[in-house]
Design a protein around this motif. Sequence first.
Motif, PDB file in Angstrom:
ATOM      1  N   TRP A 258       0.848  -1.189   0.000  1.00  0.00           N
ATOM      2  CA  TRP A 258       0.000   0.000   0.000  1.00  0.00           C
ATOM      3  C   TRP A 258       0.880   1.233   0.000  1.00  0.00           C
ATOM      4  CZ3 TRP A 258      -0.358  -3.796   3.837  1.00  0.00           C
ATOM      5  CH2 TRP A 258      -1.383  -4.725   3.633  1.00  0.00           C
TER       6      TRP A 258
ATOM      7  N   GLY B  52     -13.571  -8.160  -8.343  1.00  0.00           N
ATOM      8  CA  GLY B  52     -12.442  -9.057  -8.596  1.00  0.00           C
ATOM      9  C   GLY B  52     -12.856 -10.507  -8.441  1.00  0.00           C
ATOM     10  N   MET B  56     -12.998 -13.501 -11.199  1.00  0.00           N
ATOM     11  CA  MET B  56     -12.306 -14.771 -10.977  1.00  0.00           C
ATOM     12  C   MET B  56     -13.252 -15.952 -11.150  1.00  0.00           C
ATOM     13  SD  MET B  56      -9.190 -15.753  -9.933  1.00  0.00           S
ATOM     14  CE  MET B  56      -9.237 -17.016 -11.161  1.00  0.00           C
ATOM     15  N   VAL B  91     -13.520  -7.640 -15.249  1.00  0.00           N
ATOM     16  CA  VAL B  91     -12.156  -7.174 -14.970  1.00  0.00           C
ATOM     17  C   VAL B  91     -12.061  -5.674 -15.272  1.00  0.00           C
ATOM     18  CG1 VAL B  91      -9.719  -7.374 -15.618  1.00  0.00           C
ATOM     19  CG2 VAL B  91     -11.097  -9.434 -15.338  1.00  0.00           C
ATOM     20  N   TRP B  98     -10.671   0.442  -9.189  1.00  0.00           N
ATOM     21  CA  TRP B  98      -9.319   0.649  -8.635  1.00  0.00           C
ATOM     22  C   TRP B  98      -8.778   2.011  -9.055  1.00  0.00           C
ATOM     23  CZ3 TRP B  98      -4.504   0.655 -11.422  1.00  0.00           C
ATOM     24  CH2 TRP B  98      -3.368   0.676 -10.595  1.00  0.00           C
ATOM     25  N   TYR B 118       1.571  -7.633  -7.063  1.00  0.00           N
ATOM     26  CA  TYR B 118       0.216  -8.167  -7.239  1.00  0.00           C
ATOM     27  C   TYR B 118      -0.579  -7.338  -8.229  1.00  0.00           C
ATOM     28  CZ  TYR B 118      -2.109  -4.782  -4.066  1.00  0.00           C
ATOM     29  OH  TYR B 118      -2.626  -3.651  -3.488  1.00  0.00           O
ATOM     30  N   GLY B 122      -2.026  -8.634 -11.928  1.00  0.00           N
ATOM     31  CA  GLY B 122      -3.426  -8.387 -12.301  1.00  0.00           C
ATOM     32  C   GLY B 122      -3.509  -7.636 -13.619  1.00  0.00           C
ATOM     33  N   GLY B 125      -2.858  -9.763 -16.543  1.00  0.00           N
ATOM     34  CA  GLY B 125      -4.077 -10.511 -16.878  1.00  0.00           C
ATOM     35  C   GLY B 125      -5.032  -9.666 -17.699  1.00  0.00           C
ATOM     36  N   PHE B 126      -5.183  -8.417 -17.316  1.00  0.00           N
ATOM     37  CA  PHE B 126      -6.078  -7.515 -18.055  1.00  0.00           C
ATOM     38  C   PHE B 126      -5.575  -7.291 -19.492  1.00  0.00           C
ATOM     39  CE2 PHE B 126      -6.687  -3.058 -19.423  1.00  0.00           C
ATOM     40  CZ  PHE B 126      -8.051  -3.107 -19.659  1.00  0.00           C
ATOM     41  N   LEU B 129      -6.178 -10.083 -21.728  1.00  0.00           N
ATOM     42  CA  LEU B 129      -7.600 -10.251 -22.068  1.00  0.00           C
ATOM     43  C   LEU B 129      -7.998  -9.408 -23.283  1.00  0.00           C
ATOM     44  CD1 LEU B 129      -9.354 -10.313 -18.575  1.00  0.00           C
ATOM     45  CD2 LEU B 129      -9.791 -11.958 -20.396  1.00  0.00           C
ATOM     46  N   ILE B 159      -4.188 -16.311 -18.514  1.00  0.00           N
ATOM     47  CA  ILE B 159      -4.939 -15.261 -17.815  1.00  0.00           C
ATOM     48  C   ILE B 159      -5.528 -15.780 -16.504  1.00  0.00           C
ATOM     49  CG2 ILE B 159      -7.031 -13.838 -17.950  1.00  0.00           C
ATOM     50  CD1 ILE B 159      -6.407 -13.769 -21.069  1.00  0.00           C
ATOM     51  N   GLY B 163      -4.706 -14.417 -12.853  1.00  0.00           N
ATOM     52  CA  GLY B 163      -5.776 -13.923 -11.988  1.00  0.00           C
ATOM     53  C   GLY B 163      -5.742 -14.597 -10.625  1.00  0.00           C
ATOM     54  N   HIS B 166      -2.715 -13.517  -8.608  1.00  0.00           N
ATOM     55  CA  HIS B 166      -3.023 -12.167  -8.121  1.00  0.00           C
ATOM     56  C   HIS B 166      -3.915 -12.249  -6.880  1.00  0.00           C
ATOM     57  CE1 HIS B 166      -4.758  -8.054  -8.432  1.00  0.00           C
ATOM     58  NE2 HIS B 166      -5.954  -8.601  -8.521  1.00  0.00           N
ATOM     59  N   TYR B 167      -4.920 -13.080  -6.929  1.00  0.00           N
ATOM     60  CA  TYR B 167      -5.856 -13.241  -5.812  1.00  0.00           C
ATOM     61  C   TYR B 167      -5.118 -13.741  -4.566  1.00  0.00           C
ATOM     62  CZ  TYR B 167     -10.225 -14.914  -3.545  1.00  0.00           C
ATOM     63  OH  TYR B 167     -11.273 -15.151  -2.699  1.00  0.00           O
ATOM     64  N   VAL B 170      -2.963 -10.835  -3.179  1.00  0.00           N
ATOM     65  CA  VAL B 170      -3.685  -9.691  -2.616  1.00  0.00           C
ATOM     66  C   VAL B 170      -3.822  -9.851  -1.099  1.00  0.00           C
ATOM     67  CG1 VAL B 170      -6.027  -8.777  -2.416  1.00  0.00           C
ATOM     68  CG2 VAL B 170      -4.964  -8.946  -4.650  1.00  0.00           C
ATOM     69  N   GLN B 171      -3.923 -11.076  -0.626  1.00  0.00           N
ATOM     70  CA  GLN B 171      -4.137 -11.307   0.804  1.00  0.00           C
ATOM     71  C   GLN B 171      -2.836 -11.105   1.564  1.00  0.00           C
ATOM     72  OE1 GLN B 171      -7.301 -11.777   1.076  1.00  0.00           O
ATOM     73  NE2 GLN B 171      -7.642 -12.282  -1.071  1.00  0.00           N
TER      74      GLN B 171
HETATM   75  C1  HEM Z   1      -7.521 -11.217 -14.677  1.00  0.00           C
HETATM   76  C2  HEM Z   1      -7.708 -10.129 -14.045  1.00  0.00           C
HETATM   77  C3  HEM Z   1      -8.024  -9.993 -12.566  1.00  0.00           C
HETATM   78  C4  HEM Z   1      -8.644 -10.866 -11.725  1.00  0.00           C
HETATM   79  C5  HEM Z   1      -9.222 -12.240 -12.023  1.00  0.00           C
HETATM   80  C6  HEM Z   1      -8.668 -10.246 -10.420  1.00  0.00           C
HETATM   81  C7  HEM Z   1      -9.207 -10.824  -9.291  1.00  0.00           C
HETATM   82  C8  HEM Z   1      -9.164 -10.291  -8.023  1.00  0.00           C
HETATM   83  C9  HEM Z   1      -9.663 -10.927  -6.849  1.00  0.00           C
HETATM   84  C10 HEM Z   1     -10.326 -12.289  -6.813  1.00  0.00           C
HETATM   85  C11 HEM Z   1      -9.432 -10.096  -5.798  1.00  0.00           C
HETATM   86  C12 HEM Z   1      -9.717 -10.343  -4.320  1.00  0.00           C
HETATM   87  C13 HEM Z   1     -11.155 -10.342  -3.976  1.00  0.00           C
HETATM   88  C14 HEM Z   1     -11.385 -10.713  -2.540  1.00  0.00           C
HETATM   89  O1  HEM Z   1     -10.481 -10.647  -1.706  1.00  0.00           O
HETATM   90  O2  HEM Z   1     -12.519 -11.098  -2.244  1.00  0.00           O
HETATM   91  C15 HEM Z   1      -8.799  -8.916  -6.313  1.00  0.00           C
HETATM   92  C16 HEM Z   1      -8.422  -7.837  -5.546  1.00  0.00           C
HETATM   93  C17 HEM Z   1      -7.794  -6.730  -6.057  1.00  0.00           C
HETATM   94  N1  HEM Z   1      -7.387  -6.538  -7.365  1.00  0.00           N
HETATM   95 FE1  HEM Z   1      -7.731  -7.761  -8.933  1.00  0.00          FE
HETATM   96  N2  HEM Z   1      -8.076  -9.021 -10.482  1.00  0.00           N
HETATM   97  C18 HEM Z   1      -7.665  -8.829 -11.785  1.00  0.00           C
HETATM   98  C19 HEM Z   1      -7.034  -7.717 -12.289  1.00  0.00           C
HETATM   99  C20 HEM Z   1      -6.699  -6.609 -11.547  1.00  0.00           C
HETATM  100  C21 HEM Z   1      -6.146  -5.402 -12.092  1.00  0.00           C
HETATM  101  C22 HEM Z   1      -5.902  -5.137 -13.570  1.00  0.00           C
HETATM  102  C23 HEM Z   1      -5.940  -4.563 -11.034  1.00  0.00           C
HETATM  103  C24 HEM Z   1      -5.370  -3.176 -11.017  1.00  0.00           C
HETATM  104  C25 HEM Z   1      -4.516  -2.714 -11.847  1.00  0.00           C
HETATM  105  C26 HEM Z   1      -6.353  -5.237  -9.836  1.00  0.00           C
HETATM  106  C27 HEM Z   1      -6.281  -4.708  -8.564  1.00  0.00           C
HETATM  107  C28 HEM Z   1      -6.795  -5.295  -7.438  1.00  0.00           C
HETATM  108  C29 HEM Z   1      -6.816  -4.681  -6.144  1.00  0.00           C
HETATM  109  C30 HEM Z   1      -6.238  -3.311  -5.790  1.00  0.00           C
HETATM  110  C31 HEM Z   1      -7.447  -5.573  -5.273  1.00  0.00           C
HETATM  111  C32 HEM Z   1      -7.773  -5.373  -3.798  1.00  0.00           C
HETATM  112  C33 HEM Z   1      -6.593  -5.274  -2.919  1.00  0.00           C
HETATM  113  C34 HEM Z   1      -6.950  -4.960  -1.498  1.00  0.00           C
HETATM  114  O3  HEM Z   1      -8.082  -5.124  -1.075  1.00  0.00           O
HETATM  115  O4  HEM Z   1      -6.059  -4.541  -0.783  1.00  0.00           O
HETATM  116  N3  HEM Z   1      -6.821  -6.484 -10.180  1.00  0.00           N
HETATM  117  N4  HEM Z   1      -8.640  -9.062  -7.677  1.00  0.00           N
END
Ligand code: HEM
Lengths: 299, 202
Positions: A258, B52, B56, B91, B98, B118, B122, B125-126, B129, B159, B163, B166-167, B170-171
């Motif tokens: 962050w 997100g 997914m 996505v 975001w 992370y 992500g 992946g975008f 796509l 992809i 994804g 990335h998931y 994120v945790q």
């Molecule tokens: C294939 C593309 C993507 C998939 C499948 C995906 C999927 C996800 C999933 C499943 C989560 C967590 C949801 C949860 O905790 O319940 C998440 C969180 C997040 N994603 Fe993605 N995402 C993708 C692309 C991106 C992109 C392009 C960005 C930004 C450039 C991004 C930024 C974030 C952020 C900032 C979070 C939350 C982080 C937080 O809560 O601290 N994601 N994403």
Amino acid sequence: MARRWTNDLTLSDVTPKQAYLNRRQLIGAAGAMSLIGGAAAAATDETLEPNTFEEITSYNNFYEFGTGKTDPADHAHQLTIAPWSIRIDGLVDTPGDYAADDIIAQMDIEERIYRLRCVEAWSMVIPWQGFELADLLALAGPKPEARFVEFQTLLRPEEMPGQKFPILDWPYIEGLRIDEAMHPLTIMATGIYDEPMPKQNGAPMRLVVPWKYGFKSIKSIVRITLTDTQPRTTWNKAAAAEYGFYANVNPNVSHPRWRQDTERRVGGGLFSSRIDTLMFNGYDEVAGLYDGMDLEQNF
Amino acid sequence: MTAAQRVNVWVRKVPSWAVYILGAMIPVWYFWLAVSGQMGVEPINALERALGLLAMQTLVVVLAVTPLRRWTGISLVSHRRALGLLAFFYVCCHLAVWLLLDVQDPGRAWADIVKRPYITIGMAGFVLLLPLAATSNDRALRKLGPVRWRRVHTLTYVICVLGAVHYVMVQKVWEIEPLVYLALVLALVATRLPRLRRRAAA
Ligand code: HEM
């Protein structure tokens, strides 16, 4: 005892009528020197209003009850908090188990409206009730060799379902340097909005160190140990590159996950803007504790 | 008729415009929940995460279409394109939340994309796509021909893995749910490996 630090910001100050007074007091609280610049003044305008009780009690990080933000509110009711005692041991004159009720009865409970800045870059303003940690430590009499204070959260997986999963090294441990622990800003909080501490916020008693990221302010404390070595703290053990021992709020030190130069105040809704994060979360009076220290190294 | 055939008749009866409309309404519904205070007191992060997760889940369904047909005879093939495009749309919504609501600043967004792994993953992946979304129409299919078209669309596997990784990242801690998604994605991709290898050898 107590009231060494005067925070004249009270709940009555948040009424719009008192907006002017309110701002003056906040400037006092945040350290007048840092607030002369226009940007900093704008940031303080954002800090006036305490969050609602609902916000403070429904958006929590308390992994003992689950990793979701609403898990603590959903699950903390299972926790039994009476009887409760805190073991104070280590380098103290009178180690022992101190009953929470006895502690609270002896202490001078005051109100402290503090900003709380989470390492996840969100923040709140919380009207705590509590007493200075220094007064609690004084009950046990720290020995001169004590250099650090280690805190421990209750370990009770039957009532804290998050502890059934080894996501962190339970029980949760946090620590402070002794001078940080004795600083008048550091409190043991026993309530919010004049209600006893809600369970999801760390009942019956939790630490609040307002110039550090929220994870330092350990909840539901059962043990306080004075030591001469730096405690191994839970998040630091989990990811040392991400969570330092000091964890002072510092907009200039970025975190791998962050960005820390801005934050979002909870409660602003879907379109709320980010606001600037202040050094030491605006509590410049603690700067002296770190004179001569490289805060980028000791993050 | 077998049970699978009965399901297939029913699936084929659903017009694809209905899938598009219903699917596109989910983010609208989420947005409304977030605006109206039904996604908690910090709706920006909640909406970001909800979208997100929706992306997914949809990607996992897309990946499951072929194995599902092979193992059960149930065929969602007639809706695969709609599901794939919906996943892309989700996505896009996730990215838009975001960028516009969370980070709120293009310069900072770029800094995050290059600096935070992370986010980089992500974003990869975008970006991958984009060619898939651009070629998810009959004209592109005709122009590329089925062999080249299929080769482009094997990117789906990459992809989905990006994804899921990335998931997981994120945790803050090793959580079970994202690991389950990652395992599911890897298992579904693994079912394709023999065929991919054969095609590469041919
Ligand atoms: C294939 C593309 C993507 C998939 C499948 C995906 C999927 C996800 C999933 C499943 C989560 C967590 C949801 C949860 O905790 O319940 C998440 C969180 C997040 N994603 Fe993605 N995402 C993708 C692309 C991106 C992109 C392009 C960005 C930004 C450039 C991004 C930024 C974030 C952020 C900032 C979070 C939350 C982080 C937080 O809560 O601290 N994601 N994403």
